[in-house]
Write an enzyme that holds these catalytic residues in place. Structure first.
Site, PDB file in Angstrom:
ATOM      1  N   ASP A  98       0.805  -1.224   0.000  1.00 22.10           N
ATOM      2  CA  ASP A  98       0.000   0.000   0.000  1.00 22.10           C
ATOM      3  C   ASP A  98       0.833   1.267   0.000  1.00 22.10           C
ATOM      4  OD1 ASP A  98       0.722  -1.023   2.530  1.00 22.10           O
ATOM      5  OD2 ASP A  98      -0.786   0.170   3.566  1.00 22.10           O
ATOM      6  N   GLU A 164      -0.440  -2.468   5.115  1.00 24.49           N
ATOM      7  CA  GLU A 164       0.541  -2.410   6.203  1.00 24.49           C
ATOM      8  C   GLU A 164       0.438  -1.090   6.954  1.00 24.49           C
ATOM      9  OE1 GLU A 164       3.826  -1.426   8.548  1.00 24.49           O
ATOM     10  OE2 GLU A 164       3.528  -0.411   6.617  1.00 24.49           O
TER      11      GLU A 164
END
Length: 429
Positions: A98, A164
């Site tokens: 991400d 994350e």
């Protein structure tokens, strides 16, 4: 019996040596693709739990390698299995996917112009923490290990993890959700390895630590309830503002006076205070929000106990009432590098980067949800340098900033390290 064990060990390392002769050439061959993949991910970042195009790009490539690929894990995660067809351990390698709601400020030809939705608002999106490099390096390692399939013993599980940086409000995600969905099962993982690019460490270096290497994260909220009054008549109030001030100062003494800081660092930070709306009104309540960071379980437990003790004691002393919510909305365990695994992989790091470039570093109070994997299986998480050698460390841009930058030159070492971790662990087990 001893002769048989010795001969099997020598055979394993003979096979390893044969494979290792190929690694550097294979990594050099795939390096242009790794850089191309990194540039693509950087130009087209996606936010947590929204990595749809990123996941498809990764899955398409892993399918082209002939792996057993699973998508939609923990919403957008991608898992792939490389099966050598021979008995041996299951080694997991992980990369996060991400980006962040940050507006990039660079002149890179592959800079991000992407927009996304964060907490209901349209925001710019950038890979401001290096997850673009993590995905590209793991794809490179997948390619190299597929070429070395004949030398492998066991299975490799490639884990491309979403979120994350934290799932959007009201959603689950990240490593915690992956573990809940069984990512470490079928086949059962024996050890897991991960790495993080560093904008502050020189290209060509590895930084590692044994034991607690990144902190546990425990957000908290304290709501103090008092009695509202006119600011000109404070004796008619139970002042939650003054109570909050005393509480904030007292919380700092948990670390400075109750934690043995020569062993491990700890942090208690109040990052947000809300209360009141006029200069001449003492409000009826104040809200404090903050974070706790710890590097060992004993300090973590102590701070939990001390927070409750101080919040209640100070509120009682002021005639106020207070509620402590700890943890608040999420909680990350300590990123704990298994000491035995770290020690056994130290020669691998030293061979890959050079002894002088393999640096034992101090723990940091930043956090990583890789820790959820390490709660279940032995894991090792290290830093790989991404700072150009001609840039002084004090001038290198920090992670999570618009100026964040890491050099493509750092990617090759990451690919080689992930490959060597896998080969060496399989040879030893």
């Amino acid at each position: 019996m001893h002769k048989k064990i010795i001969s099997l060990t020598l055979l394993a390392f003979s096979t390893l040596s044969f494979a290792q002769d190929k690694v550097e050439d294979l990594v050099s061959h795939v390096e242009p693709d790794v850089i191309k993949w990194r540039h693509h991910f950087h130009e087209f970042p996606e936010l947590s739990n929204r990595e749809f195009n990123t996941a498809k790009y990764i899955a398409d490539y892993l399918n082209s390698l002939g792996f057993d690929v699973q998508t939609g894990v923990a919403k957008t995660g991608v898992i792939a299995i490389l099966d050598s067809g021979k008995p041996g351990p299951v080694v997991a390698l992980r990369a996060d996917m991400d980006g962040l709601p940050v507006k990039e400020q660079s002149n890179l030809p592959y800079r991000s112009e992407q927009m996304g939705e964060y907490n209901g608002n349209e925001v710019p999106v950038m890979h401001a923490c290096g997850h673009d490099t993590h995905m590209a390096m793991l794809m490179g390692a997948a390619k190299v290990l597929s070429e070395l399939k004949g030398e492998l013993k066991g299975k490799v599980k490639f884990i491309f993890q979403p979120a994350e940086e934290g799932a959007p409000a009201g959603e689950a995600g990240g490593a915690e959700l992956m573990v809940k969905e069984g990512v470490l099962k079928n086949p059962d993982v024996d050890a897991i390895f991960g790495l993080h690019i560093s904008s502050n460490a020189d290209v060509g270096t590895i930084r590692y630590n044994s034991g607690g290497t990144m902190a546990a994260v425990d957000p908290f909220k304290i709501v103090i309830h008092g009695k509202q009054a006119h600011g000109a008549y404070p004796w008619k109030s139970v002042d939650p503002v003054v109570t909050a001030a005393q509480m904030i100062m007292s919380l700092q003494t948990i670390v400075s006076r109750e934690i043995k800081l020569i062993d491990d660092a700890a942090v208690v930070t109040v990052g947000s205070i809300h209360g009141g709306n006029r200069s001449n009104i003492i409000p009826d309540s104040v809200e404090l929000v903050g974070t706790i960071r710890t590097l060992n379980s004993a300090a973590r437990e102590h701070i939990y106990d001390a927070m409750a003790r101080k919040v209640k004691g100070i509120a009682d002393s002021m005639g106020a009432k207070a509620t402590l919510t700890l943890p608040l909305d999420f909680s990350y365990p300590i990123t704990y590098n298994d000491p035995d695994l770290t020690q056994s992989m130290l020669p691998t790091m030293q061979r890959t980067a050079g002894v002088e470039n393999t640096i034992l570093s101090k723990p940091v109070t930043g956090a990583e949800d890789f820790s959820f994997f390490q709660e279940k299986v032995p894991g090792l998480y290290v830093w790989v340098g991404g700072k150009p050698l001609d840039v002084p460390e004090e001038e290198s841009p920090a992670h999570h900033t618009p100026e964040f930058y890491v050099d493509d030159e750092g990617l090759k070492l990451g690919v080689e390290l992930l490959t060597n971790f896998t080969l060496d662990y399989m040879a030893m087990h």
